[in-house]
Design a protein around this motif. Sequence first.
Motif, short mmCIF file in Angstrom:
data_model
loop_
_atom_site.label_atom_id
_atom_site.label_comp_id
_atom_site.label_asym_id
_atom_site.label_seq_id
_atom_site.Cartn_x
_atom_site.Cartn_y
_atom_site.Cartn_z
N ALA A 68 11.00 -4.09 -8.34
CA ALA A 68 12.05 -4.99 -8.30
C ALA A 68 11.86 -6.37 -7.46
O ALA A 68 12.36 -7.43 -7.80
CB ALA A 68 12.90 -4.34 -7.44
N LEU A 69 10.62 -6.10 -6.88
CA LEU A 69 10.84 -7.56 -6.10
C LEU A 69 9.66 -8.01 -7.52
O LEU A 69 9.79 -10.10 -7.18
CB LEU A 69 9.62 -7.22 -4.97
N LEU A 78 8.76 2.83 -2.23
CA LEU A 78 7.75 2.04 -2.25
C LEU A 78 7.24 1.58 -4.14
O LEU A 78 7.58 -0.26 -3.98
CB LEU A 78 6.41 2.18 -1.14
N ARG A 79 7.27 2.14 -4.43
CA ARG A 79 6.85 1.95 -5.81
C ARG A 79 8.38 0.69 -6.80
O ARG A 79 8.41 -0.01 -7.32
CB ARG A 79 6.55 3.05 -6.69
N ALA A 113 -2.79 -13.88 -13.93
CA ALA A 113 -2.37 -12.06 -14.28
C ALA A 113 -1.85 -11.51 -13.23
O ALA A 113 -1.69 -12.19 -11.49
CB ALA A 113 -4.30 -11.79 -14.10
N CYS A 114 -0.92 -10.57 -13.22
CA CYS A 114 -0.29 -9.47 -12.92
C CYS A 114 -0.95 -8.01 -12.14
O CYS A 114 -0.73 -7.61 -13.56
CB CYS A 114 1.08 -9.35 -12.83
N VAL A 115 -1.38 -7.80 -11.92
CA VAL A 115 -1.78 -6.22 -11.83
C VAL A 115 -0.68 -5.37 -11.27
O VAL A 115 0.08 -5.49 -9.80
CB VAL A 115 -2.72 -5.74 -10.50
N LYS A 116 0.50 -4.37 -11.77
CA LYS A 116 1.26 -3.83 -11.59
C LYS A 116 0.73 -2.87 -11.03
O LYS A 116 1.91 -3.18 -9.40
CB LYS A 116 1.80 -3.86 -12.45
N GLU A 117 0.32 -1.70 -10.86
CA GLU A 117 0.39 -0.71 -9.86
C GLU A 117 -1.30 -0.08 -10.42
O GLU A 117 -1.78 0.29 -11.63
CB GLU A 117 1.23 0.19 -10.32
N ILE A 166 0.82 -1.08 -0.47
CA ILE A 166 -0.23 -0.01 -0.41
C ILE A 166 1.57 1.10 -0.09
O ILE A 166 1.67 1.56 0.96
CB ILE A 166 -0.87 -0.23 1.08
N GLY A 167 0.77 1.88 -1.38
CA GLY A 167 1.86 3.40 -1.17
C GLY A 167 0.18 4.34 -0.81
O GLY A 167 0.06 4.49 -0.25
#
Length: 238
Positions: free
Chosen positions: A162-163, A156-157, A223-227, A133-134
């Motif tokens: 990177a993670l 944090l972003r 699926a991957c939600v990036k941001e 949570i940013g």
Amino acid sequence: MKKYLIFGASKGLGDAFVKGLPTEGDQVWIVSRTKPKSLDLTDGIKRIWLEADLSQQNSIKITESLQNERVDVLIYNVGIWEKEGFENHYDFEHDDPADITNMIHVNLTSTIVCIQALLPNLRQSENAKVILIGSTAGLEHTNNSQVTFVASKFGLRGITQALREHLRKDKIAVTCINPGELAAEIPYEEGVERAISEYNGTRIPVQDIVSIVKCIVNLSKVACVKEIDVPAITDLNA
């Protein structure tokens, strides 16, 4: 049955996650300094409190408590900011260097160290999700003068990006959600309409962020939600 591990979960948005995300039969570990009132709920969800002060080094204590338990959803909802940072009279030049150091430690260093320690638990899940949570303060052009807080949310972003690359081989999706100002003082159980009316529609109800996280958690491992950026519709700077 899903197993959640939620940081910063004794009040505000974290408390909303604890109450609104799991369903009957699920298990939730709640990481916080103070004992959460949600432990008293009797709704068929197993809630376990892990007491931790993230200004200290607590990753070993947390992993010892979990041992080899599976974690399906890790939500890192931690962030402190400058004293009076959101007041009109706030001035970065008056920030105490000790407070600056502590903010960077809690908002960035602890994030990295704790998540690193929990990777073995996440890898036991068939469809693990990591959600950080940013804040919209960490986005470009948001006209925010809180130097340390903004730097930590930008950072944090970077951690998220990177993670995500590090965990790509494990098919573990990593998402950063950047909310604007939240109606976090209104308890989750009091509902969306109370939050909207209390702040005349200028702050985001915590239920909205819970709904977004529910969607992410229920996606397949493909699926991957990036941001996701979630400013209030009245916020002209985000």
